[in-house]
Scaffold this motif. Structure first.
Motif, mmCIF file in Angstrom:
data_model
loop_
_atom_site.group_PDB
_atom_site.id
_atom_site.type_symbol
_atom_site.label_atom_id
_atom_site.label_comp_id
_atom_site.label_asym_id
_atom_site.label_seq_id
_atom_site.Cartn_x
_atom_site.Cartn_y
_atom_site.Cartn_z
ATOM 1 N N ALA A 1 0.823 -1.201 0.000
ATOM 2 C CA ALA A 1 0.000 0.000 0.000
ATOM 3 C C ALA A 1 0.850 1.240 0.000
ATOM 4 O O ALA A 1 0.575 2.204 -0.725
ATOM 5 N N ILE A 2 1.902 1.204 0.855
ATOM 6 C CA ILE A 2 2.815 2.375 0.880
ATOM 7 C C ILE A 2 3.469 2.581 -0.487
ATOM 8 O O ILE A 2 3.597 3.689 -0.988
ATOM 9 N N GLY A 3 3.812 1.472 -1.142
ATOM 10 C CA GLY A 3 4.443 1.577 -2.497
ATOM 11 C C GLY A 3 3.505 2.201 -3.504
ATOM 12 O O GLY A 3 3.911 3.009 -4.363
ATOM 13 N N ASN A 4 2.243 1.829 -3.442
ATOM 14 C CA ASN A 4 1.275 2.387 -4.403
ATOM 15 C C ASN A 4 1.136 3.880 -4.228
ATOM 16 O O ASN A 4 1.069 4.656 -5.184
ATOM 17 N N VAL A 5 1.103 4.304 -2.972
ATOM 18 C CA VAL A 5 0.949 5.749 -2.700
ATOM 19 C C VAL A 5 2.136 6.501 -3.226
ATOM 20 O O VAL A 5 2.005 7.536 -3.876
ATOM 21 N N LEU A 6 3.339 5.937 -2.930
ATOM 22 C CA LEU A 6 4.571 6.623 -3.417
ATOM 23 C C LEU A 6 4.635 6.664 -4.945
ATOM 24 O O LEU A 6 5.061 7.641 -5.553
ATOM 25 N N ARG A 7 4.220 5.561 -5.601
ATOM 26 C CA ARG A 7 4.269 5.496 -7.072
ATOM 27 C C ARG A 7 3.352 6.537 -7.695
ATOM 28 O O ARG A 7 3.691 7.166 -8.690
ATOM 29 N N LYS A 8 2.167 6.727 -7.161
ATOM 30 C CA LYS A 8 1.220 7.702 -7.701
ATOM 31 C C LYS A 8 1.766 9.102 -7.599
ATOM 32 O O LYS A 8 1.664 9.918 -8.541
ATOM 33 N N LYS A 9 2.387 9.424 -6.418
ATOM 34 C CA LYS A 9 2.955 10.759 -6.283
ATOM 35 C C LYS A 9 4.059 11.001 -7.292
ATOM 36 O O LYS A 9 4.142 12.063 -7.924
ATOM 37 N N LEU A 10 4.900 9.966 -7.462
ATOM 38 C CA LEU A 10 6.020 10.130 -8.420
ATOM 39 C C LEU A 10 5.524 10.286 -9.853
ATOM 40 O O LEU A 10 5.998 11.132 -10.618
ATOM 41 N N SER A 11 4.526 9.526 -10.221
ATOM 42 C CA SER A 11 4.010 9.606 -11.607
ATOM 43 C C SER A 11 3.337 10.941 -11.858
ATOM 44 O O SER A 11 3.477 11.526 -12.942
ATOM 45 N N ASN A 12 2.636 11.484 -10.900
ATOM 46 C CA ASN A 12 1.993 12.796 -11.080
ATOM 47 C C ASN A 12 3.034 13.876 -11.276
ATOM 48 O O ASN A 12 2.870 14.791 -12.091
ATOM 49 N N SER A 13 4.124 13.730 -10.519
ATOM 50 C CA SER A 13 5.196 14.728 -10.657
ATOM 51 C C SER A 13 5.811 14.671 -12.058
ATOM 52 O O SER A 13 6.044 15.696 -12.693
ATOM 53 N N LEU A 14 6.074 13.461 -12.551
ATOM 54 C CA LEU A 14 6.667 13.293 -13.895
ATOM 55 C C LEU A 14 5.733 13.819 -14.981
ATOM 56 O O LEU A 14 6.168 14.457 -15.956
ATOM 57 N N VAL A 15 4.434 13.602 -14.880
ATOM 58 C CA VAL A 15 3.469 14.069 -15.889
ATOM 59 C C VAL A 15 3.448 15.581 -15.920
ATOM 60 O O VAL A 15 3.423 16.199 -16.984
ATOM 61 N N THR A 16 3.505 16.175 -14.750
ATOM 62 C CA THR A 16 3.487 17.644 -14.697
ATOM 63 C C THR A 16 4.709 18.219 -15.378
ATOM 64 O O THR A 16 4.623 19.166 -16.165
ATOM 65 N N ASP A 17 5.873 17.609 -15.088
ATOM 66 C CA ASP A 17 7.121 18.086 -15.753
ATOM 67 C C ASP A 17 7.040 17.921 -17.262
ATOM 68 O O ASP A 17 7.466 18.793 -18.038
ATOM 69 N N ALA A 18 6.525 16.782 -17.732
ATOM 70 C CA ALA A 18 6.447 16.516 -19.197
ATOM 71 C C ALA A 18 5.518 17.507 -19.869
ATOM 72 O O ALA A 18 5.794 18.014 -20.970
ATOM 73 N N GLU A 19 4.371 17.839 -19.217
ATOM 74 C CA GLU A 19 3.428 18.785 -19.825
ATOM 75 C C GLU A 19 4.062 20.149 -19.926
ATOM 76 O O GLU A 19 3.902 20.866 -20.930
ATOM 77 N N THR A 20 4.804 20.505 -18.869
ATOM 78 C CA THR A 20 5.465 21.823 -18.889
ATOM 79 C C THR A 20 6.480 21.887 -20.018
ATOM 80 O O THR A 20 6.558 22.862 -20.798
ATOM 81 N N LEU A 21 7.288 20.813 -20.155
ATOM 82 C CA LEU A 21 8.308 20.771 -21.236
ATOM 83 C C LEU A 21 7.664 20.801 -22.628
ATOM 84 O O LEU A 21 8.128 21.510 -23.535
ATOM 85 N N ALA A 22 6.529 20.083 -22.803
ATOM 86 C CA ALA A 22 5.848 20.046 -24.119
ATOM 87 C C ALA A 22 5.300 21.408 -24.482
ATOM 88 O O ALA A 22 5.400 21.864 -25.621
ATOM 89 N N ALA A 23 4.726 22.114 -23.463
ATOM 90 C CA ALA A 23 4.188 23.452 -23.733
ATOM 91 C C ALA A 23 5.283 24.395 -24.156
ATOM 92 O O ALA A 23 5.120 25.209 -25.074
ATOM 93 N N LYS A 24 6.428 24.261 -23.456
ATOM 94 C CA LYS A 24 7.563 25.137 -23.814
ATOM 95 C C LYS A 24 8.055 24.862 -25.233
ATOM 96 O O LYS A 24 8.343 25.775 -26.021
ATOM 97 N N MET A 25 8.120 23.559 -25.624
ATOM 98 C CA MET A 25 8.589 23.198 -26.984
ATOM 99 C C MET A 25 7.612 23.706 -28.039
ATOM 100 O O MET A 25 8.018 24.165 -29.103
ATOM 101 N N ILE A 26 6.316 23.664 -27.719
ATOM 102 C CA ILE A 26 5.319 24.147 -28.692
ATOM 103 C C ILE A 26 5.479 25.620 -28.934
ATOM 104 O O ILE A 26 5.404 26.116 -30.054
ATOM 105 N N GLU A 27 5.706 26.380 -27.792
ATOM 106 C CA GLU A 27 5.878 27.830 -27.952
ATOM 107 C C GLU A 27 7.127 28.145 -28.779
ATOM 108 O O GLU A 27 7.106 29.018 -29.650
#
Length: 533
Positions: free
Chosen positions: A21-47
Motif C-alpha cells: 500500500a505504501i508503495g502504491n501511494v509513493l508510485r502515484k505521487k512520483l508519476s503525477n510529478s513526472l506528468v506535470t514536468d512533461a506537460e510543462t516541457l511540451a508546452a515550452k517546446m510548442i511555444e
C-alpha cells in the motif's frame, strides 16, 4: 510450534500488505510529478516551435518578395532589349521599303520611256512595211518578166542545141562523172604503184619466208566421235535395263549416244567437243572395266572430266613453253588448252593458234619488232573461241575482254580485238596478227567445207563479178581464193579497170561470208588481127 509459525506467516503477510500500500501511494505521487514536468516541457517546446515557424514564414516572405522584384527587373530589361531590336528591324525594313519604292519609281519611268520608244518603232515599222509591200509588188512584176525572158532564152537554146534542158544537164553530169572517175582511177593507180615499189617486194619476201619456215599439221575434226566396241553384246550392257545406263551416261555428259546397226561401234554426237571427249573417254573406261551401272557411270564421268581439265591445262602450258611465252595467267592457259577440242571450218583452233603465233614471230623478226609480244598476240588471238558458244558476241571481242580481265597489255588486247576488224587496227602488231591469221586459214588444205557450200560460194563470186557493166565473163579459181574477171576492152579502159576491181571487191565483202581473203583480178585484153595473103 505451529501457532508460532502461523502467527509469523500472518505478520509477514500483514507487513507485505502494508508495504504494497505504501508503495502504491509513493508510485502515484512520483508519476503525477513526472506528468506535470512533461506537460510543462511540451508546452515550452510548442511555444518555441511557433516562434521559429513565425520567423521562417517572415524570412520566406522576404525572400519571395526579393525573387519577385528580381524577376520583374529581368523582365523589364528583356522587354527593353526586345523593344530596341524590333525598333531596329522596323527601321531597316522601312529603309528597304523606301529603296524598293524608289526602284519601282525608276522602273515605272523606264517602262514609260520604253512604251514611248515602242510606239515610235511601231510607227516606223508600219512605214517600212508599207514600203516593203510596194517593193515586193514591184519585184514580183520584175520576176515575172525575168521568168518570161528566161523561158524565151531557154527555148532558143534548146532549139539551137537540139536537146532539152534535162537532157543537157544529164549529158553534162555524165561527162563530169566519167572524167572524175578517170581522174580518181589515175590518182589511185599512181599512189598504189608508188606504194607498191617499196612495200610489195618486202611484204612478199616476209610472207614467203614465213610460209616456208613453218608448215603445221592438219587435223580433221567432226561433230561426232566413234567408240569401238569389243563385240556387239556390249551394246546391250551400255543401254542397260530399260535404258537406264544410256540415260545416265547422256545426262552426265550432255552428249547423245547413237547405238544403231553399225557393227561393234557406238557414235557420240554433240557440238561441244570437250563434252564429247569426256563422253568418249568415259565410255572407253567403262567398256574396259566391264562394270556399267548409273553409280559407276557418274564416278567415271567425274574422273574423266578431271583428266580432260588437266589435259587442257597441260596443253596450254605446253603451247606457252613451245613458243617461249611466259607469264600468262593460268585461266588463260586453260582456255588455250580448251581450243584443242575446238574447230573452225574443220581446222583445229589450237593448232591454228600455234601457227599464227609462229608466223607472227617470224614476220616480227623480219620487221624488227618485239618477237615475244608478237607470238603472245598470235597465240591469244582466237582465245574467245574457247567460250564463244557460252557467251554472246564476236569471238574477237570476247577474247579481248578475257585478256584484259586477266592482265594482258593494251597492245595485246587491241591486236585480239582488231584481227577481224571489230576494231580498226592501229598498231603494227594488230596488222601482223591479221596477216598471220589469214595465212594460216587460207593456205591450201588448212580448212574444209561441205561441197554444197563450196560450190555456192564459187557461184556467188561469179554472179557478183558478172553483175557489173562491161564484164564479159568471170572465173572463180584457187578454191575460191581468187576470181578473174574478163572485161570488154571497148567498154572498160585501163583506168576504169582499177575502179571496177575495187567495186567488185567491195560488193564481195558486203554480200558474202568467207574465210581469209579473195583476190580480184580484172583482165582487159585488146587484140588486133590481120591476114597476109
Amino acid at each position: 510450534m505451529s501457532i508460532d509459525i502461523t502467527i509469523t506467516i500472518i505478520l509477514v503477510l500483514v507487513a507485505a500488505g502494508i508495504g504494497y500500500a505504501i508503495g502504491n501511494v509513493l508510485r502515484k505521487k512520483l508519476s503525477n510529478s513526472l506528468v506535470t514536468d512533461a506537460e510543462t516541457l511540451a508546452a515550452k517546446m510548442i511555444e518555441d516551435a511557433k516562434r521559429q515557424t513565425e520567423v521562417m514564414a517572415m524570412e520566406a516572405a522576404v525572400q519571395a518578395k526579393d525573387a519577385v522584384y528580381q524577376a520583374k527587373e529581368e523582365l523589364e530589361k528583356q522587354f527593353e532589349q526586345e523593344t530596341r531590336e524590333k525598333r531596329r528591324d522596323l527601321q531597316a525594313l522601312e529603309k528597304r521599303l523606301q529603296q524598293k519604292e524608289e526602284n519601282l519609281d525608276k522602273k515605272t519611268n523606264l517602262f514609260d520611256q520604253r512604251d514611248a520608244d515602242f510606239l515610235k518603232r511601231e510607227q516606223a515599222l508600219a512605214v517600212r512595211e508599207q514600203s516593203l509591200v510596194t517593193k515586193e509588188q514591184t519585184l514580183g512584176q520584175k520576176e515575172e518578166k525575168l521568168d518570161a525572158l528566161v523561158g524565151e532564152q531557154k527555148a532558143k537554146l534548146e532549139q539551137i542545141a537540139g536537146m532539152t534542158s534535162a537532157e543537157a544537164k544529164k549529158f553534162l553530169m555524165d561527162s563530169m562523172e566519167d572524167e572524175a572517175k578517170l581522174d580518181v582511177a589515175k590518182l589511185i593507180k599512181a599512189m598504189e604503184e608508188e606504194a607498191r615499189e617499196t612495200a610489195d617486194k618486202k611484204a612478199k619476201e616476209i610472207l614467203a619466208l614465213a610460209m616456208q619456215r613453218y608448215a603445221g599439221e592438219y587435223v580433221a575434226e567432226r561433230s561426232v566421235s566413234v567408240v569401238t566396241l569389243p563385240s556387239d553384246e556390249m551394246k546391250g550392257r551400255i543401254i542397260g535395263r530399260e535404258g537406264r545406263n544410256i540415260r545416265a551416261l547422256e545426262a552426265a555428259t550432255g552428249i547423245d549416244l547413237i547405238i544403231d546397226d553399225t557393227p561393234e561401234a557406238v557414235i557420240l554426237s554433240g557440238f561441244n567437243p570437250v563434252r564429247r571427249e569426256v563422253a568418249k573417254l568415259s565410255l572407253q573406261k567403262l567398256i574396259a572395266d566391264g562394270r556399267i551401272h548409273p553409280g559407276r557411270i557418274e564416278e567415271v564421268v567425274a574422273k574423266s572430266q578431271e583428266e580432260i581439265e588437266q589435259a587442257m591445262k597441260e596443253a596450254g602450258e605446253q603451247a606457252a613453253f613451245d613458243l617461249g611465252v611466259h607469264g600468262i595467267h593460268p585461266e588463260i592457259l586453260k582456255l588455250i588448252g580448251r581450243l584443242k577440242y575446238r574447230t573452225s571450218y574443220s581446222q583445229n583452233v589450237y593448232q591454228h593458234s600455234l601457227e599464227v603465233a609462229f608466223l607472227c614471230g617470224i614476220m616480227a623478226a623480219e620487221l624488227g619488232i618485239n618477237v615475244k609480244q608478237a607470238k603472245r598476240a598470235g597465240l591469244l588471238h582466237d582465245l574467245g573461241k574457247a567460250v564463244d558458244h557460252e557467251i554472246e558476241g564476236s569471238h574477237a571481242v570476247i577474247g579481248a575482254d578475257i585478256a584484259k580481265k586477266y592482265g594482258e597489255s593494251p597492245k595485246i588486247v587491241h591486236a585480239i580485238m582488231a584481227h577481224h576488224e571489230d576494231e580498226k587496227p592501229a598498231t603494227v602488231l594488230a596488222v601482223l596478227v591479221q596477216a598471220a591469221d589469214a595465212l594460216s586459214g587460207a593456205r591450201p588444205g588448212a580448212r574444209r567445207e561441205m561441197m554444197e557450200t563450196y560450190v555456192k560460194r564459187l557461184d556467188d563470186l561469179e554472179r557478183i563479178a558478172t553483175s557489173f557493166d562491161g564484164v564479159l565473163t568471170s572465173f572463180a579459181i584457187q578454191a575460191g581464193r581468187e576470181i578473174r574477171v574478163m572485161v570488154s576492152s571497148e567498154q572498160v579502159t585501163d583506168d576504169r579497170a582499177l575502179v571496177l576491181a575495187k567495186d567488185i571487191a567491195k560488193k564481195i565483202e558486203t554480200e558474202m561470208t568467207y574465210p581469209g581473203q579473195i583476190k580480184v583480178n580484172v583482165i582487159r585484153e585488146t587484140r588486133a588481127t590481120e591476114y597476109a595473103r
